[in-house]
Scaffold this active site. Sequence first.
Site, mmCIF file in Angstrom:
data_model
loop_
_atom_site.group_PDB
_atom_site.id
_atom_site.type_symbol
_atom_site.label_atom_id
_atom_site.label_comp_id
_atom_site.label_asym_id
_atom_site.label_seq_id
_atom_site.Cartn_x
_atom_site.Cartn_y
_atom_site.Cartn_z
ATOM 1 N N HIS A 190 0.843 -1.192 0.000
ATOM 2 C CA HIS A 190 0.000 0.000 0.000
ATOM 3 C C HIS A 190 0.875 1.237 0.000
ATOM 4 C CE1 HIS A 190 -3.423 2.580 0.737
ATOM 5 N NE2 HIS A 190 -2.665 3.230 1.597
ATOM 6 N N ASP A 223 -16.184 2.609 5.741
ATOM 7 C CA ASP A 223 -15.131 3.516 5.264
ATOM 8 C C ASP A 223 -15.622 4.334 4.072
ATOM 9 O OD1 ASP A 223 -12.336 4.495 5.347
ATOM 10 O OD2 ASP A 223 -12.341 3.695 3.309
ATOM 11 N N ARG A 269 -15.406 12.618 6.130
ATOM 12 C CA ARG A 269 -14.175 13.250 6.618
ATOM 13 C C ARG A 269 -13.677 14.303 5.643
ATOM 14 N NH1 ARG A 269 -10.401 8.504 6.917
ATOM 15 N NH2 ARG A 269 -8.845 10.080 7.388
ATOM 16 N N SER A 318 -8.854 3.338 8.238
ATOM 17 C CA SER A 318 -9.381 3.384 6.874
ATOM 18 C C SER A 318 -8.509 2.541 5.934
ATOM 19 C CB SER A 318 -9.410 4.856 6.426
ATOM 20 O OG SER A 318 -9.601 4.976 5.058
ATOM 21 N N LYS A 342 -9.487 -1.726 4.673
ATOM 22 C CA LYS A 342 -9.653 -2.074 3.248
ATOM 23 C C LYS A 342 -8.649 -3.149 2.828
ATOM 24 C CE LYS A 342 -9.659 2.233 2.310
ATOM 25 N NZ LYS A 342 -9.643 3.600 1.924
HETATM 26 N N1 URA Z 1 -6.197 6.668 2.289
HETATM 27 C C1 URA Z 1 -7.249 6.001 2.794
HETATM 28 O O1 URA Z 1 -7.650 4.974 2.275
HETATM 29 N N2 URA Z 1 -7.850 6.495 3.896
HETATM 30 C C2 URA Z 1 -7.441 7.609 4.518
HETATM 31 O O2 URA Z 1 -8.014 7.984 5.506
HETATM 32 C C3 URA Z 1 -6.352 8.302 3.974
HETATM 33 C C4 URA Z 1 -5.729 7.805 2.862
#
Ligand code: URA
Length: 433
Positions: A82, A161, A168, A183, A187
């Site tokens: 990631h 999310d 947000r 978050s 995922k």
């Molecule tokens: N990327 C995400 O998936 N979530 C966040 O809160 C910030 C960056």
Amino acid sequence: MVPQWIIEKKRDGRALADEEIGFFIQGYASGVIPDYQMAALAMAITLQGMSPDETVALTRNMLASGITLDTSSLRNPKIDKHSTGGIGDKVSLVLAPLVACCGIAVPMIAGRGLGLTGGTIDKLESIPGYRTHLDEAAFLHVLHTCGCSIIRAMDNLVPADNKLYALRDVTGTVPSIPLIVSSILSKKLAAQPDGLVLDVKWGHGAFMTTRSGAEALTRALVTTGRRLDLRMAALLTDMNQPLGRAVGNSLEVAESVDVLRGNGPADVVALTLELGVRMLMMGHVAADRKQALERLRAKLQSGEAFERLKTMVRLHGGDPRALDDPARLPSATIREPLPAHRAGFIQTVDAEAIGRAALLLGAGRARVTDKVDPTAGIAALKKIGEVVTVGETLAILHTNRRDRLEEARALSADAFRITVEHVSPPPLIALEI
Ligand code: URA
């Protein structure tokens, strides 16, 4: 339990219990708790922070709000990567097929670009026919066949999310470490990886602009991931100048192909190899760094990794001929070179300014609902430390929007600072965990 009592508890700086977090997140995901109460809690978390225990509970509950993809039938170690995102970051397109050739399974759920930072999903969608939405069975079929698949999240994957991130975005609660960590990790956990290698970016073109902020985020991600039984490794990398020489979706696909053919910009190659080494070692398919590097380099040089990307693209419905001949990728009608007005060493290439210019040219989206122009962007970028003569091309702007060209040209020109003093390229990796 009463939502406002939970909000008040966090507002006053007290730690929330697992059940309180679960009650709130499940209530929000199912629509029982309204946006305004979730926004108030998000702000309280942003101001007061969360302990490691609370962050773990938040991540678990976010994950539990949706389905998980059952990838347990994959025999190879499942290691994902990631990146927190940056300008010109096309590493996933190269890395996923490369490590798949070395015996790692990469079940990657990626995102679209938002704001200045690009998204892997937008890049892949610039390949004619590539379908980023697959159902679970099709995702598994691709993974079993070629070892890597990159898809976008289905609506029922971490729905808490989906809702919370949009909220947000409009309530000033994006820059909160516990909210970011939960978050990102929820995922990633939805595809059941064994491990995760993180590329946390810091700098003008990153979501965390300071090194210290990015370092705190890196540590929180690693700690939380480990507590959730993920093997974790992380690099903190430079995003003060764009990564590589191309920014924009089809331009970045073409640059990824260059790398997979054994060429490409040195920084993209170096970062891909560094992340790849960690993925191979984490998956125990290489005994040490030396062996991992040798295997990765061999797969790049032999063309095997490139063939693997073409297989993945074909299995996703895309046209692999667009990779054999990137002239088949969609291209912009206007190409405008940006000349250097003085001679010397490139001192800065402000990633934020380049990101803004690329967005103006059509490569990015300001709102989630905007459409990107797959052809737009900036290519042939000079890098910090390179020497230029007067009139030499610093970059080439690609767009279909003549109305935006002047503004983008001014922004891009301002991104470059040129000096007569010798300049060394900045280190790519600032920290490793
Ligand atoms: N990327 C995400 O998936 N979530 C966040 O809160 C910030 C960056």
